[in-house]
Design an enzyme around this catalytic site. Structure first.
Site, mmCIF file in Angstrom:
data_model
loop_
_atom_site.group_PDB
_atom_site.id
_atom_site.type_symbol
_atom_site.label_atom_id
_atom_site.label_comp_id
_atom_site.label_asym_id
_atom_site.label_seq_id
_atom_site.Cartn_x
_atom_site.Cartn_y
_atom_site.Cartn_z
ATOM 1 N N SER A 126 0.820 -1.206 0.000
ATOM 2 C CA SER A 126 0.000 0.000 0.000
ATOM 3 C C SER A 126 0.853 1.256 0.000
ATOM 4 C CB SER A 126 -0.908 0.002 1.239
ATOM 5 O OG SER A 126 -1.531 1.255 1.434
ATOM 6 N N TYR A 151 -2.410 0.132 10.151
ATOM 7 C CA TYR A 151 -2.530 -0.479 8.829
ATOM 8 C C TYR A 151 -1.246 -0.322 8.034
ATOM 9 C CZ TYR A 151 -3.923 -1.084 3.956
ATOM 10 O OH TYR A 151 -3.972 -1.485 2.644
#
Length: 327
Positions: A126, A151
Site C-alpha cells: 500500500s 494499517y
C-alpha cells in the site's frame, strides 16, 4: 498457469480473478468473507466464474495447515497475496486484529509458498507505507521508517517478511504498492463509494479537513494490468528477485475536486458537511511509476473523469433495486 489469489472475492481480487480467467488461466481463490462489508457484494463479483477454471476455498489465511491440506497437489504456479484487513481508521480502533491478519496472515502465506515449492509471490502492499513523505512523487527508494497508522505498519511489515523469505528460500517477490484503487464493486468504506451513497440518499457529503488533501487515484483495471505484468515478469525469471514497485495513476486529485467529480458523474448537486481531519490520514499520495514503466511496461490509461463515470454508472445501477448501505 495456475494462480492462487488470496482475497480473491474482494474488490481488487475479484477483478484480477476475472481477468486471469478471461486469459484462460486456472485460478484458486482463498477468501474468508470477513464481515467488514456485506458478503453479498463479494459473492456477486465471482458468481459467474467458470467452474472448470475457478475454485474457491473459504478459509482464513492465518490457518496455515488448513491451506496446505487444501492446496496439496493442486500445482499452483504463483501466489498473488491480496487478502488483508483494510482501512486506516479501523486499524486505529483494532490494531491487534490488523496485526493478526496482515502480518500473521502474510507470514502464513509465505510459509505456504515455501512448503509447496511455489517460487513466485506477489504481495499487495500500500501507498500508506510512505506516511507523510515530504518528497513527491513517492519513490520506492524513499525511506519509509515512519508509518502513521497500524494499517501502514502492517503493510510495511509484510514487505519485510517477504524479503526474508526471498533471502532464505530464493523466492521471487514483488511487493506492489497500490495507490488508492477505485472502480466498480469498490469497498463500501472507501471515500468514493461513501460519497456516492450519500448522494443517492440526499445526505450531505462528509468532507474531512478543508478538501485540499490529495490522493493518487488508480482505476482498478489499471491496477490489475500492473499485477498481470508483475506476474509475467516474476514467473519468467531465471534467477530470484525481490522488487518493490509502485502501481498508481501518477497524478493527484484534491478531495474537493473528487467530490465535484463524483457528483457531476452522478448528476446530483452535493451539499458538503465539513468535519475535522482524521487521525492516521496522510496529507497526500503521489506515485512515481518510473520503475513500473521500466520493469513492467506499466502505463495506466484511465483518466479520473472516465473512472468516476464508470463507477457512477455501476453504483447507480447496483442500488437501483436494493437498499443503499448505511453510510
Amino acid at each position: 498457469m495456475h494462480i492462487l489469489v488470496t482475497g480473491g472475492a474482494g474488490f481488487i481480487g475479484s477483478h484480477l480473478c476475472r481477468r486471469l480467467l478471461n486469459d484462460d488461466h486456472r485460478v484458486t481463490a482463498v477468501d474468508n468473507f470477513d464481515p467488514f462489508y456485506p458478503r453479498a457484494i463479494k459473492e456477486e463479483g465471482i458468481e459467474d466464474f467458470p467452474a472448470h477454471l475457478f475454485t474457491l476455498i473459504e478459509a482464513d489465511i492465518c490457518h496455515t495447515d488448513t491451506l496446505l491440506q487444501a492446496l496439496h497437489g493442486r500445482g499452483v504456479d504463483a501466489i498473488v497475496h491480496l487478502a488483508a484487513k483494510a482501512g486506516v481508521r479501523p486499524s486505529i480502533e483494532a490494531p491487534m486484529a490488523y496485526e493478526r491478519t496482515n502480518v500473521g496472515g502474510t507470514q502464513s502465506m509465505l510459509e505456504v509458498a515455501q512448503e509447496l515449492g511455489i517460487d513466485t509471490f506477489i504481495y499487495g502492499s500500500s501507498s500508506s507505507v510512505y506516511g507523510n513523505n515530504d518528497a513527491v512523487p513517492f519513490s520506492e527508494d524513499d525511506p519509509v521508517p515512519h508509518p502513521i497508522s497500524p494499517y501502514a505498519a502492517t503493510k510495511r511489515s509484510g514487505e519485510l517478511l517477504a524479503h526474508t523469505f526471498h533471502h532464505l528460500y530464493d523466492l521471487t517477490v514483488h511487493c506492489l504498492r497500490f495507490f488508492t484503487v477505485y472502480g466498480p464493486r469498490q469497498r463500501p468504506d472507501l471515500a468514493i463509494h461513501k460519497f456516492a451513497r450519500q448522494l443517492l440518499t440526499d445526505q450531505p457529503i462528509t468532507m474531512y479537513g478543508d478538501g485540499t488533501s490529495s490522493r493518487d487515484y488508480t482505476y482498478v483495471t489499471d491496477i490489475v494490468d500492473g499485477i498481470l505484468r508483475s506476474l509475467r515478469r516474476a514467473t519468467s525469471r531465471d534467477a530470484p528477485e525481490y522488487e518493490i514497485i509502485n502501481l498508481g495513476g501518477s497524478e493527484t486529485t484534491k478531495l474537493k475536486e473528487l467530490i465535484t467529480g463524483i457528483a457531476e458523474a452522478m448528476d446530483i448537486s452535493p451539499e458538503i458537511k465539513r468535519l475535522p481531519e482524521q487521525p492516521g490520514d496522510v496529507e497526500r499520495t503521489y506515485a512515481d511509476i518510473s520503475k513500473a514503466r521500466s520493469l513492467l511496461g506499466y502505463e495506466p490509461d484511465t483518466p479520473i473523469q472516465d473512472g468516476l463515470q464508470s463507477f457512477a454508472d455501476w453504483v447507480t445501477a447496483y442500488y437501483a433495486d436494493r437498499p443503499v448501505l448505511d453510510v
